[in-house]
Write a protein that holds these residues in place. Structure first.
Motif, PDB file in Angstrom:
ATOM      1  N   ARG A   1       0.834  -1.195   0.000  1.00 59.02           N
ATOM      2  CA  ARG A   1       0.000   0.000   0.000  1.00 59.02           C
ATOM      3  C   ARG A   1       0.872   1.250   0.000  1.00 59.02           C
ATOM      4  NH1 ARG A   1      -5.155   0.433   0.080  1.00 59.02           N
ATOM      5  NH2 ARG A   1      -5.312  -1.800   0.444  1.00 59.02           N
TER       6      ARG A   1
ATOM      7  N   ALA B   1      -1.621   6.209 -11.299  1.00 61.28           N
ATOM      8  CA  ALA B   1      -2.748   6.438 -10.403  1.00 61.28           C
ATOM      9  C   ALA B   1      -2.398   7.113  -9.098  1.00 61.28           C
ATOM     10  CB  ALA B   1      -3.442   5.096 -10.101  1.00 61.28           C
ATOM     11  N   CYS B   2      -1.135   7.272  -8.769  1.00 69.10           N
ATOM     12  CA  CYS B   2      -0.755   7.793  -7.458  1.00 69.10           C
ATOM     13  C   CYS B   2      -1.144   9.265  -7.336  1.00 69.10           C
ATOM     14  CB  CYS B   2       0.745   7.632  -7.225  1.00 69.10           C
ATOM     15  SG  CYS B   2       1.276   8.169  -5.580  1.00 69.10           S
ATOM     16  N   GLN B   3      -1.952   9.578  -6.325  1.00 72.41           N
ATOM     17  CA  GLN B   3      -2.387  10.954  -6.130  1.00 72.41           C
ATOM     18  C   GLN B   3      -1.226  11.862  -5.745  1.00 72.41           C
ATOM     19  OE1 GLN B   3      -5.499  12.233  -6.800  1.00 72.41           O
ATOM     20  NE2 GLN B   3      -5.682  10.206  -7.727  1.00 72.41           N
TER      21      GLN B   3
ATOM     22  N   ALA C   1      -3.561   3.976  -1.773  1.00 73.06           N
ATOM     23  CA  ALA C   1      -3.905   3.016  -2.827  1.00 73.06           C
ATOM     24  C   ALA C   1      -2.983   1.803  -2.761  1.00 73.06           C
ATOM     25  CB  ALA C   1      -3.809   3.676  -4.197  1.00 73.06           C
ATOM     26  N   SER C   2      -3.422   0.711  -3.377  1.00 70.84           N
ATOM     27  CA  SER C   2      -2.590  -0.491  -3.438  1.00 70.84           C
ATOM     28  C   SER C   2      -1.485  -0.304  -4.466  1.00 70.84           C
ATOM     29  CB  SER C   2      -3.438  -1.708  -3.792  1.00 70.84           C
ATOM     30  OG  SER C   2      -4.086  -1.513  -5.040  1.00 70.84           O
TER      31      SER C   2
ATOM     32  N   HIS D   1       1.519   1.814 -10.387  1.00 70.39           N
ATOM     33  CA  HIS D   1       0.754   2.764  -9.578  1.00 70.39           C
ATOM     34  C   HIS D   1       1.417   4.131  -9.572  1.00 70.39           C
ATOM     35  CE1 HIS D   1      -1.255   4.627  -6.168  1.00 70.39           C
ATOM     36  NE2 HIS D   1      -0.063   4.813  -5.610  1.00 70.39           N
TER      37      HIS D   1
ATOM     38  N   CYS E   1      -0.340   7.194  -0.290  1.00 69.12           N
ATOM     39  CA  CYS E   1      -1.580   7.875  -0.668  1.00 69.12           C
ATOM     40  C   CYS E   1      -2.811   7.032  -0.353  1.00 69.12           C
ATOM     41  CB  CYS E   1      -1.565   8.242  -2.151  1.00 69.12           C
ATOM     42  SG  CYS E   1      -1.786   6.849  -3.288  1.00 69.12           S
TER      43      CYS E   1
END
Length: 262
Positions: free
Chosen positions: A22, A39-41, A27-28, A35, A25
């Motif tokens: 994890r 997708a990483c914020q 997320a997995s 990631h 942020c």
């Protein structure tokens, strides 16, 4: 960062050891580091910065071409009340025809795109799909009165491939032997910007997720650790600033202290 870049280029996991499951942020995280690329914020600012940098590179190249008399950034489409704001507007010097363009970086890893990429690995599937989406968004909003208005997407894939419509438009927009070097320089600069951005995204993201989960922390056995493991531990090796790079960590001017492994 250079080690991560080489691993990404070869299609290997970005690190020899997998990150925690994890991210910070919430997320997995997958072992391949996707990631951190998509997708990483925590990476939103980085993705925005590289997008704006590519827009600037394209604009600078067009301004060196006699064909284009006016190149404007971030100008909204007439009648859209600012809802449609392509990244670039270029006007042909001879005909006054207007070309609107929007820059994007496409990712080949999302679940909806990955099967198509596997089916046609030699084609820039993700970029072509993003080009179609851009056309569907902007073409209906183009002005219909006055001088001709056209739209072109400018899409690169994350690992450097260029969309087919983007490549064709850049060949036409920067045509001729005098602009061949300008076009080649643009493509090189965009490729370098993408790879630098992705490398630091994975290096930084993986480093942040490399420590053991809470409660599982154990002291490292420096006598058995390899140089690679020590390097990825972050802070276990004292490295001068000019060798460490811009990692944001404190660096001293002492010698490199580590055990040279295999």
């Amino acid at each position: 960062a250079m080690r991560v870049a080489a691993r990404l280029w070869l299609g290997a996991p970005p690190r020899p050891d997998p990150p925690r499951s994890r991210c910070s942020c919430g997320a997995s995280v997958d072992p391949a580091g996707r990631h951190f690329l998509t997708a990483c914020q925590a990476q939103v600012a980085r993705r925005t910065a590289v997008h704006h940098h590519i827009v600037g590179l394209v604009a600078a190249a067009l301004r060196r071409a006699p064909k284009w008399g006016d190149v404007v950034l971030e100008h909204h489409l007439d009648g859209s009340d600012g809802a449609r704001r392509p990244d670039l507007r270029a006007t042909e010097a001879g005909t006054a025809a207007v070309t609107w363009a929007d820059v994007s970086v496409a990712w080949p890893w999302p679940d909806r795109v990955a099967p198509q990429v596997r089916a046609a690995p030699l084609h820039a599937v993700a970029a072509a799909a993003r080009e179609a989406t851009k056309r569907a968004t902007y073409v209906p909003a183009l002005p219909t009165a006055g001088t001709p208005h056209v739209f072109t997407p400018l899409v690169w894939e994350a690992l450097g491939r260029i969309g087919p419509a983007t490549a064709a438009w850049l060949r036409a927009a920067l045509a001729g032997p005098q602009l061949a070097a300008v076009r080649a320089g643009l493509l090189l600069d965009v490729s370098l910007a993408l790879w630098r951005s992705l490398t630091w995204a994975v290096a930084g993201g993986s480093a942040a997720c490399s420590t053991p989960d809470e409660g599982l922390d154990a002291p490292a056995d420096d006598g058995l650790a390899t140089t690679d493991a020590l390097a990825w531990a972050g802070g276990a090796i004292r490295v001068p600033h000019y060798l460490r790079g811009t990692t944001g960590r404190h660096a001293d001017s002492g010698p490199i202290v580590c055990r040279i492994g295999e």
